[in-house]
Design a protein around this motif. Structure first.
Motif, mmCIF file in Angstrom:
data_model
loop_
_atom_site.group_PDB
_atom_site.id
_atom_site.type_symbol
_atom_site.label_atom_id
_atom_site.label_comp_id
_atom_site.label_asym_id
_atom_site.label_seq_id
_atom_site.Cartn_x
_atom_site.Cartn_y
_atom_site.Cartn_z
ATOM 1 N N ALA A 1 45.216 82.111 58.897
ATOM 2 C CA ALA A 1 44.418 81.755 57.422
ATOM 3 C C ALA A 1 45.520 81.959 56.285
ATOM 4 O O ALA A 1 45.671 81.004 55.410
ATOM 5 C CB ALA A 1 43.310 82.361 57.279
ATOM 6 N N GLU A 2 46.236 83.022 56.266
ATOM 7 C CA GLU A 2 47.255 83.278 55.169
ATOM 8 C C GLU A 2 48.150 82.521 55.232
ATOM 9 O O GLU A 2 48.886 82.148 54.305
ATOM 10 C CB GLU A 2 47.467 85.077 55.205
ATOM 11 C CG GLU A 2 46.722 85.724 55.069
ATOM 12 C CD GLU A 2 46.069 85.857 53.614
ATOM 13 O OE1 GLU A 2 47.156 85.477 52.542
ATOM 14 O OE2 GLU A 2 44.842 86.011 53.382
ATOM 15 N N ILE A 3 48.764 82.196 56.518
ATOM 16 C CA ILE A 3 49.921 81.367 56.347
ATOM 17 C C ILE A 3 49.565 79.945 55.889
ATOM 18 O O ILE A 3 50.228 79.345 55.235
ATOM 19 C CB ILE A 3 50.541 81.244 58.027
ATOM 20 C CG1 ILE A 3 50.974 82.516 58.423
ATOM 21 C CG2 ILE A 3 51.111 80.005 58.040
ATOM 22 C CD1 ILE A 3 51.288 82.598 59.915
ATOM 23 N N VAL A 4 48.361 79.428 56.408
ATOM 24 C CA VAL A 4 47.962 78.176 56.085
ATOM 25 C C VAL A 4 47.763 77.967 54.464
ATOM 26 O O VAL A 4 48.123 77.042 53.801
ATOM 27 C CB VAL A 4 46.872 77.497 56.935
ATOM 28 C CG1 VAL A 4 46.235 76.313 56.287
ATOM 29 C CG2 VAL A 4 47.160 77.394 58.108
ATOM 30 N N ALA A 5 47.175 79.103 53.742
ATOM 31 C CA ALA A 5 47.002 79.298 52.669
ATOM 32 C C ALA A 5 48.097 79.133 51.758
ATOM 33 O O ALA A 5 48.211 78.259 50.762
ATOM 34 C CB ALA A 5 45.950 80.370 52.162
ATOM 35 N N ASP A 6 49.282 79.700 52.295
ATOM 36 C CA ASP A 6 50.578 79.827 51.515
ATOM 37 C C ASP A 6 51.170 78.422 51.576
ATOM 38 O O ASP A 6 51.733 77.958 50.823
ATOM 39 C CB ASP A 6 51.262 80.907 52.340
ATOM 40 C CG ASP A 6 52.771 80.984 51.447
ATOM 41 O OD1 ASP A 6 52.775 81.205 50.193
ATOM 42 O OD2 ASP A 6 53.707 80.769 51.908
ATOM 43 N N LEU A 7 51.134 77.781 52.875
ATOM 44 C CA LEU A 7 51.868 76.281 52.931
ATOM 45 C C LEU A 7 51.048 75.378 52.041
ATOM 46 O O LEU A 7 51.588 74.239 51.540
ATOM 47 C CB LEU A 7 51.633 76.089 54.393
ATOM 48 C CG LEU A 7 52.437 76.519 55.445
ATOM 49 C CD1 LEU A 7 51.985 76.244 56.654
ATOM 50 C CD2 LEU A 7 53.989 76.343 55.056
ATOM 51 N N ASN A 8 49.671 75.582 51.803
ATOM 52 C CA ASN A 8 48.876 74.653 50.947
ATOM 53 C C ASN A 8 49.042 75.019 49.444
ATOM 54 O O ASN A 8 48.545 74.231 48.578
ATOM 55 C CB ASN A 8 47.498 74.769 51.185
ATOM 56 C CG ASN A 8 47.228 73.882 52.613
ATOM 57 O OD1 ASN A 8 47.838 73.152 52.716
ATOM 58 N ND2 ASN A 8 46.421 74.498 53.305
#
Length: 72
Positions: free
Chosen positions: A35-42
């Motif tokens: 979830a943290e990785i995806v949030a950063d990518l967004n």
């Protein structure tokens, strides 16, 4: 047990660090990290082209914990 590998640092810090990777299999821990990785990518500042950017699309991704070992 998983084999060790060498983690190479470069671009200003040059070092070869002995390391070991182990899979992250706990569903709760995987959810938190991904979830943290995806949030950063967004984030709008992200100039990268890594996609997809939905958490569901990353559910089957391999996730490894890297541990660094001290040299004797």
């Amino acid at each position: 047990m998983f084999p060790g590998f060498t983690f190479h640092l470069k671009n200003g810090i040059r070092a070869d660090l002995p390391a070991r990777a182990t899979p992250v299999t706990d569903p709760s821990e995987r959810q938190t990290v991904l979830a943290e990785i995806v949030a950063d990518l967004n984030q709008p500042h992200d100039p990268g082209t890594i996609r997809p950017t939905r958490l569901e699309d990353w559910a089957d991704s391999r996730l490894m914990r890297v541990s660094f070992r001290h040299r004797p």
